[in-house]
Design a protein around this motif. Structure first.
Motif, PDB file in Angstrom:
ATOM      1  N   SER A 255       1.766 -21.836  15.814  1.00  0.00           N
ATOM      2  CA  SER A 255       2.719 -21.704  16.925  1.00  0.00           C
ATOM      3  C   SER A 255       3.274 -20.277  16.899  1.00  0.00           C
ATOM      4  N   PRO A 256       3.648 -19.728  18.080  1.00  0.00           N
ATOM      5  CA  PRO A 256       4.194 -18.369  18.125  1.00  0.00           C
ATOM      6  C   PRO A 256       5.376 -18.200  17.164  1.00  0.00           C
ATOM      7  N   GLU A 257       6.188 -19.264  17.045  1.00  0.00           N
ATOM      8  CA  GLU A 257       7.372 -19.179  16.185  1.00  0.00           C
ATOM      9  C   GLU A 257       6.976 -19.066  14.704  1.00  0.00           C
ATOM     10  N   LEU A 258       6.027 -19.913  14.271  1.00  0.00           N
ATOM     11  CA  LEU A 258       5.579 -19.863  12.870  1.00  0.00           C
ATOM     12  C   LEU A 258       4.940 -18.499  12.586  1.00  0.00           C
ATOM     13  N   ARG A 259       4.135 -18.043  13.529  1.00  0.00           N
ATOM     14  CA  ARG A 259       3.464 -16.756  13.350  1.00  0.00           C
ATOM     15  C   ARG A 259       4.496 -15.632  13.186  1.00  0.00           C
ATOM     16  N   ARG A 260       5.528 -15.651  14.049  1.00  0.00           N
ATOM     17  CA  ARG A 260       6.571 -14.624  13.987  1.00  0.00           C
ATOM     18  C   ARG A 260       7.272 -14.665  12.628  1.00  0.00           C
ATOM     19  N   GLN A 261       7.599 -15.878  12.170  1.00  0.00           N
ATOM     20  CA  GLN A 261       8.312 -16.019  10.889  1.00  0.00           C
ATOM     21  C   GLN A 261       7.459 -15.513   9.719  1.00  0.00           C
ATOM     22  N   VAL A 262       6.177 -15.879   9.738  1.00  0.00           N
ATOM     23  CA  VAL A 262       5.286 -15.469   8.645  1.00  0.00           C
ATOM     24  C   VAL A 262       5.124 -13.944   8.643  1.00  0.00           C
ATOM     25  N   MET A 263       4.949 -13.356   9.824  1.00  0.00           N
ATOM     26  CA  MET A 263       4.788 -11.893   9.902  1.00  0.00           C
ATOM     27  C   MET A 263       6.047 -11.183   9.385  1.00  0.00           C
ATOM     28  N   GLU A 264       7.200 -11.754   9.729  1.00  0.00           N
ATOM     29  CA  GLU A 264       8.471 -11.170   9.247  1.00  0.00           C
ATOM     30  C   GLU A 264       8.567 -11.286   7.726  1.00  0.00           C
ATOM     31  N   LEU A 266       6.199 -11.515   5.558  1.00  0.00           N
ATOM     32  CA  LEU A 266       5.233 -10.647   4.875  1.00  0.00           C
ATOM     33  C   LEU A 266       5.744  -9.221   4.704  1.00  0.00           C
ATOM     34  N   ARG A 267       6.662  -8.812   5.560  1.00  0.00           N
ATOM     35  CA  ARG A 267       7.200  -7.441   5.461  1.00  0.00           C
ATOM     36  C   ARG A 267       8.392  -7.344   4.513  1.00  0.00           C
ATOM     37  N   LYS A 268       8.937  -8.502   4.120  1.00  0.00           N
ATOM     38  CA  LYS A 268      10.146  -8.466   3.281  1.00  0.00           C
ATOM     39  C   LYS A 268       9.818  -7.986   1.864  1.00  0.00           C
ATOM     40  N   PRO A 269      10.790  -7.353   1.202  1.00  0.00           N
ATOM     41  CA  PRO A 269      10.534  -6.834  -0.162  1.00  0.00           C
ATOM     42  C   PRO A 269      10.142  -7.910  -1.170  1.00  0.00           C
ATOM     43  N   GLU A 270      10.501  -9.191  -0.900  1.00  0.00           N
ATOM     44  CA  GLU A 270      10.089 -10.273  -1.822  1.00  0.00           C
ATOM     45  C   GLU A 270       8.571 -10.473  -1.785  1.00  0.00           C
ATOM     46  N   CYS A 271       7.943 -10.084  -0.665  1.00  0.00           N
ATOM     47  CA  CYS A 271       6.493 -10.270  -0.508  1.00  0.00           C
ATOM     48  C   CYS A 271       5.716  -8.970  -0.651  1.00  0.00           C
ATOM     49  N   SER A 272       6.238  -7.915  -0.057  1.00  0.00           N
ATOM     50  CA  SER A 272       5.445  -6.677   0.061  1.00  0.00           C
ATOM     51  C   SER A 272       6.307  -5.444  -0.122  1.00  0.00           C
ATOM     52  N   GLU A 273       5.601  -4.330  -0.256  1.00  0.00           N
ATOM     53  CA  GLU A 273       6.265  -3.036  -0.380  1.00  0.00           C
ATOM     54  C   GLU A 273       5.641  -2.116   0.670  1.00  0.00           C
ATOM     55  N   GLU A 274       6.443  -1.333   1.356  1.00  0.00           N
ATOM     56  CA  GLU A 274       5.900  -0.390   2.341  1.00  0.00           C
ATOM     57  C   GLU A 274       5.881   1.003   1.722  1.00  0.00           C
ATOM     58  N   ARG A 275       4.692   1.614   1.750  1.00  0.00           N
ATOM     59  CA  ARG A 275       4.523   2.981   1.213  1.00  0.00           C
ATOM     60  C   ARG A 275       3.617   3.774   2.132  1.00  0.00           C
ATOM     61  N   ASP A 276       4.014   4.989   2.477  1.00  0.00           N
ATOM     62  CA  ASP A 276       3.185   5.894   3.293  1.00  0.00           C
ATOM     63  C   ASP A 276       2.647   5.195   4.547  1.00  0.00           C
ATOM     64  N   GLY A 277       3.519   4.427   5.198  1.00  0.00           N
ATOM     65  CA  GLY A 277       3.109   3.772   6.444  1.00  0.00           C
ATOM     66  C   GLY A 277       2.185   2.572   6.252  1.00  0.00           C
ATOM     67  N   LYS A 278       1.980   2.176   5.001  1.00  0.00           N
ATOM     68  CA  LYS A 278       1.120   1.008   4.743  1.00  0.00           C
ATOM     69  C   LYS A 278       1.951  -0.121   4.136  1.00  0.00           C
TER      70      LYS A 278
END
Length: 292
Positions: A255-264, A266-278
């Protein structure tokens, strides 16, 4: 209305495609290779003492890349000793890749390979039916416990096959990884069916503690580049999302809502780290070495 979402494992071809992309985009194998180089020699230091042959059982050996590295360390520790390496792997495709790899690897003259195209559970059932309980000097389960129905029973069974000096080696995602965060939060929204369950090192430690088994723990840092997941319509990004959620065509069926939540998420520091635009997803692994 029934959800159109289905488990990624229901389409083995797409699963393999997404799994290979995961390996290409992550430091998974490099992290394991480093562990095998640096720390495995101490783990296997006494498994073959006084033996004329060493018996190794690989559960979920995949295409054999890590298996052959492990074998090279056993050979280095016990030069010239015969090694029987049995592989339990349900995917015919992976077994044929494993055989190709063996065919092009030198110095395997003292290793006898036997492949069993079956799951861990099928292997156990077959052994019980044949009333066989062969003992092993080293058993390893690398990234496969997610696909087992009864994890405590599986660990108990294979642990019971260990010789006195043997070791059982388990590798799976760490409780410090992004997988733990993502799946604890959204696992119930994904179509796991009974093909796959979410487990991390935290669950395995609980199982081993309650069984009173002794073990050592090693943490392996690892990450995966998931930048492409945030590019609309990117084919690789869609495959990686499938792998992260264990869902066939997640971006089309969620669902669009689940997709939006998962994408959000995935960007959080608990899941991922952003470095050099990646965006780098935390793919940390745990190695658990269980004593006999």
């Amino acid at each position: 209305m029934a959800s159109p979402m289905r488990n990624l494992l229901s389409d083995p071809a797409r699963y393999l495609q997404s799994f290979r992309l995961f390996l290409a985009n992550s430091t998974e194998h490099q992290s394991m290779q480093e562990f095998v180089e640096r720390q495995l020699p101490a783990v296997i230091a006494s498994i073959g003492n006084g033996k004329s042959a060493i018996n190794i059982l690989s559960i979920g050996g995949g295409a054999g890349e890590i298996d052959l590295l492990i074998l090279s360390k056993v050979q280095a520790r016990y030069p010239g000793v015969a090694i029987n390496n049995d592989v339990v792997e349900p995917s015919a495709d992976q077994i044929s890749k494993y055989k190709e790899r063996v065919a092009t690897t030198s110095n395997l003259g003292n290793v006898k390979f036997t492949w069993h195209e079956e799951t861990a559970y099928e292997y156990e059932s077959r052994m019980n039916a044949e009333k066989k309980s062969k003992k092993w000097d080293f058993i390893h389960m690398i990234q496969m416990l997610y696909y087992v129905k009864d994890i405590p029973a599986t660990i108990r069974y294979f642990h019971s096959l260990l010789e006195a000096q043997a070791k059982l080696l388990i590798i799976l995602v760490s409780e410090t990884s992004g997988w733990e965060t993502l799946w604890k939060k959204y696992g119930s929204s994904f179509p796991l069916d009974d093909l796959c369950s979410y487990v991390s090192s935290a669950d395995i430690k609980r199982i081993l503690d309650s069984a009173g088994l002794k073990y050592q723990l090693h943490e392996l840092p690892s990450h995966m580049d998931i930048t492409s997941c945030f590019i609309e319509g990117d084919k690789d990004g869609e495959l990686l999302l499938d792998f992260l959620t264990e869902t066939y065509e997640f971006s089309k069926t969620a669902s669009p809502e689940l997709r939006r939540q998962v994408m959000e998420e995935l960007r959080k520091p608990e899941c991922s780290e952003e470095r050099d635009g990646k965006v780098f997803f935390n793919n940390n692994l745990s190695v658990i070495v269980v004593e006999p």
